[in-house]
Design an enzyme around this catalytic site. Sequence first.
Site, short mmCIF file in Angstrom:
data_model
loop_
_atom_site.label_atom_id
_atom_site.label_comp_id
_atom_site.label_asym_id
_atom_site.label_seq_id
_atom_site.Cartn_x
_atom_site.Cartn_y
_atom_site.Cartn_z
CG ASP A 1 -0.11 -0.56 2.50
OD1 ASP A 1 0.94 -0.42 2.49
OD2 ASP A 1 -0.76 -1.05 3.39
CG ASN B 1 -8.67 -1.70 11.97
OD1 ASN B 1 -7.76 -2.43 11.44
ND2 ASN B 1 -9.42 -0.57 11.49
CG HIS C 1 -5.68 -2.48 8.82
ND1 HIS C 1 -5.82 -1.30 9.58
CD2 HIS C 1 -4.44 -2.52 8.51
CE1 HIS C 1 -4.88 -0.56 9.62
NE2 HIS C 1 -3.84 -1.37 9.32
CD GLU D 1 -8.80 0.94 7.92
OE1 GLU D 1 -8.75 -0.09 8.62
OE2 GLU D 1 -8.16 1.82 8.04
C1 GLP Z 1 -0.60 0.01 8.48
C2 GLP Z 1 -0.13 -0.71 7.27
C3 GLP Z 1 -0.25 -1.96 7.43
C4 GLP Z 1 0.46 -2.55 8.65
C5 GLP Z 1 -0.28 -1.77 9.98
C6 GLP Z 1 0.09 -2.22 11.43
O1 GLP Z 1 -1.68 0.54 8.67
N1 GLP Z 1 -0.75 -0.32 6.27
O2 GLP Z 1 0.47 -2.84 6.33
O3 GLP Z 1 0.28 -4.05 8.99
O4 GLP Z 1 -0.06 -0.46 9.62
O5 GLP Z 1 1.39 -1.58 11.70
P1 GLP Z 1 2.05 -1.75 12.60
O6 GLP Z 1 2.99 -3.02 12.26
O7 GLP Z 1 2.93 -0.67 13.01
O8 GLP Z 1 1.41 -2.18 13.88
#
Ligand code: GLP
Length: 242
Positions: A67, A136, A138, A143
């Site tokens: 993304d 959440n 995702h 989402e």
């Molecule tokens: C972002 C990214 C996701 C990632 C998520 C969790 O939203 N788009 O790909 O998995 O954050 O992030 P973290 O690893 O910092 O908890």
Amino acid sequence: MVLCSADSYDLMSRKAAIVIAAQIIAKPESVLGLATGSTPVGTYRYLVDFSREGDLDWSQITTFNLDEYRGVSPDDPHSYHWFMKTKLFDQINIGKSRTFLPDGADENAGRACEKYDTMIRDAGGIDLQLLGLGRNGHIGFNEPGSCFIKNTHCVNLSPSTIDANQRFFNGCQEVPRQAYTMGINTIMKAKRILLLVSGMEKADILHKVIYGPITPDVPASILQMHGNVMVIADKEALSEMQ
Ligand code: GLP
């Protein structure tokens, strides 16, 4: 689904790096799907170490990230382009022309997203997709919602994601409200999936992902339908499993 436990964030990262390294060694022209966020940072550090020690050759590897924020240029330090450049790409021998992320600077969402799916298809699909898990549930930026969205698309970030990601910005107001993300089908088409989960704050959602119903309310629950998923999680993230 293979569930693999690690005693700490560091050991989770090391195990994940070994899985990715094995993929690169077994198939030097692999197509890797990569992720951002805090979770994979340790994994990238180990991969850089393995590469410096001469264990990994990235010259034929192609990468596609999950993304990118919409309206953010690749040289913006908040962009996922910048994240990948600094955390991994600049420190390994990968050809920059073989590293791809959705083009967040292209305001034409339809064009940018369609182009991305075509590029993944033309590269032969993803051999190994690395995933983190949003608070959440995702994956990428898919989402929670009323349905699973198949292909790469433009998404409105949920308030919980904006809140979680504000730590990378100067407060909530600066977090972009939209992003381009691989869709659920894009992710599910990967031949292998490696999901990394760390920390107590993910324990509840990880339990739902693995044992709960498959529902777009918990986007990562769809991974139960994939035949080749490995989850590596640290003790904190696994604390709800008993
Ligand atoms: C972002 C990214 C996701 C990632 C998520 C969790 O939203 N788009 O790909 O998995 O954050 O992030 P973290 O690893 O910092 O908890």
